[in-house]
Write an enzyme that holds these catalytic residues in place. Sequence first.
Site, PDB file in Angstrom:
ATOM      1  CG  MET A  70      -1.902  -1.199   1.165  1.00 28.71           C
ATOM      2  SD  MET A  70      -3.445  -0.910   2.043  1.00 28.71           S
ATOM      3  CE  MET A  70      -2.849  -0.620   3.687  1.00 28.71           C
ATOM      4  CG  HIS A  73       6.957  -2.056   1.958  1.00 26.87           C
ATOM      5  ND1 HIS A  73       6.810  -0.882   2.659  1.00 26.87           N
ATOM      6  CD2 HIS A  73       5.774  -2.698   2.049  1.00 26.87           C
ATOM      7  CE1 HIS A  73       5.581  -0.814   3.146  1.00 26.87           C
ATOM      8  NE2 HIS A  73       4.930  -1.907   2.804  1.00 26.87           N
ATOM      9  CB  SER A 127       3.231   2.491   6.160  1.00 23.86           C
ATOM     10  OG  SER A 127       3.826   1.649   5.205  1.00 23.86           O
ATOM     11  CG  MET A 130      11.032  -1.736   9.845  1.00 30.97           C
ATOM     12  SD  MET A 130      12.169  -1.778   8.460  1.00 30.97           S
ATOM     13  CE  MET A 130      13.708  -1.565   9.341  1.00 30.97           C
ATOM     14  CG  LEU A 167       7.360   1.446  -1.082  1.00 33.34           C
ATOM     15  CD1 LEU A 167       8.163   1.207  -2.357  1.00 33.34           C
ATOM     16  CD2 LEU A 167       6.439   0.260  -0.804  1.00 33.34           C
ATOM     17  CG  HIS A 168       8.512   0.103   5.882  1.00 37.67           C
ATOM     18  ND1 HIS A 168       8.799  -1.238   5.871  1.00 37.67           N
ATOM     19  CD2 HIS A 168       7.182   0.195   6.130  1.00 37.67           C
ATOM     20  CE1 HIS A 168       7.712  -1.926   6.128  1.00 37.67           C
ATOM     21  NE2 HIS A 168       6.700  -1.091   6.265  1.00 37.67           N
TER      22      HIS A 168
HETATM   23  O1  PAF Z   1      -0.175  -5.893   3.431  1.00 37.83           O
HETATM   24  C1  PAF Z   1      -0.593  -4.918   2.780  1.00 37.83           C
HETATM   25  O2  PAF Z   1       0.076  -3.895   2.649  1.00 37.83           O
HETATM   26  C2  PAF Z   1      -1.976  -5.000   2.150  1.00 37.83           C
HETATM   27  O3  PAF Z   1      -2.871  -5.660   2.979  1.00 37.83           O
HETATM   28  C3  PAF Z   1      -1.961  -5.609   0.744  1.00 37.83           C
HETATM   29  C4  PAF Z   1      -1.509  -7.062   0.780  1.00 37.83           C
HETATM   30  C5  PAF Z   1      -1.038  -4.820  -0.149  1.00 37.83           C
HETATM   31  C6  PAF Z   1      -3.354  -5.570   0.142  1.00 37.83           C
HETATM   32  O4  PAF Z   1      -3.824  -4.261   0.031  1.00 37.83           O
END
Ligand code: PAF
Length: 283
Positions: free
Chosen positions: A30, A37, A186, A184, A33-34
């Site tokens: 979503m 991710h 967001s 970690m 990013l950190h």
């Molecule tokens: O884990 C997440 O960031 C969200 O739940 C995902 C898997 C991107 C679905 O929106």
Amino acid sequence: MKIISAITEMQRTADEARLLGKSIAVVPTMGYLHDGHLALVRIAKQNADVVIATLFVNPTQFGPTEDFNKYPRDVERDIKLAESAGTDILFVPSREEMYPTDYLTYIVIEKITSVLEGKFRPTHFRGAATVVAKLFNITKPHIAVFGQKDAQQAIVIRQLVKDLNFDIKIIVTPTMREQDGLAMSSRNMYLSSTERKESTVLYQSLQLAKRLIDNGERSCSKLISEMTKLITSKSSASVDYISIASASTLQEFSNLETGDNTLISLAVRIGSTRLIDNILLTI
Ligand code: PAF
């Protein structure tokens, strides 16, 4: 790195890669990013020829009183970070692209979505499973990479893949932590500096449970009570839940037995920020 926002273009690009015999890994995110991710992207890169990261704040997985509107967003920063970690394609659809006004279909996974997070966020997994299934159909991956921090989500996605016969291998990677142990996320950016200090209590309480288990404690109510005591010693913290459950079925244990694959998970509000964390243990 190529940036794509149209579903048809993403599907065509995935088809072209597949025709060339390339394997595809997707990392759904979503955004905001950190390093957690970016670790997922690196693992995707080790396991496939083409890495697609998706960036979409999915409205259907947020409840009406949750933080959809204030969820952090910074697409320019995400583009730089995704590229630096080795992403080949960044899929960034709009809300209208993913959910046009005539959208009607949702995926409901039973039982395992009504416990833990599902008790406090009753529509969350319906939205998360739906968007993940859509992202699978859009990016056509061979592999999808998720983080263990969202332990229940990982279990739900594995069930989705099994039940709906998606031909996709799911990789779940260990939680990335700050130096002081905070997982970690967001959402950590919401924390004030005092709250940030107190937020380390989530991981400390998981470590406390592990130590008590290592020293022979088997009663889950005792473990939960010790964890709760530690967490609520912090003035900003309140517990949504602490669960000690089977790592495969999410059924809660009352007493631990040797060999149990155990997920100890919790959701704690630090001020108005809701954080989750977990550890996996074999007793
Ligand atoms: O884990 C997440 O960031 C969200 O739940 C995902 C898997 C991107 C679905 O929106």
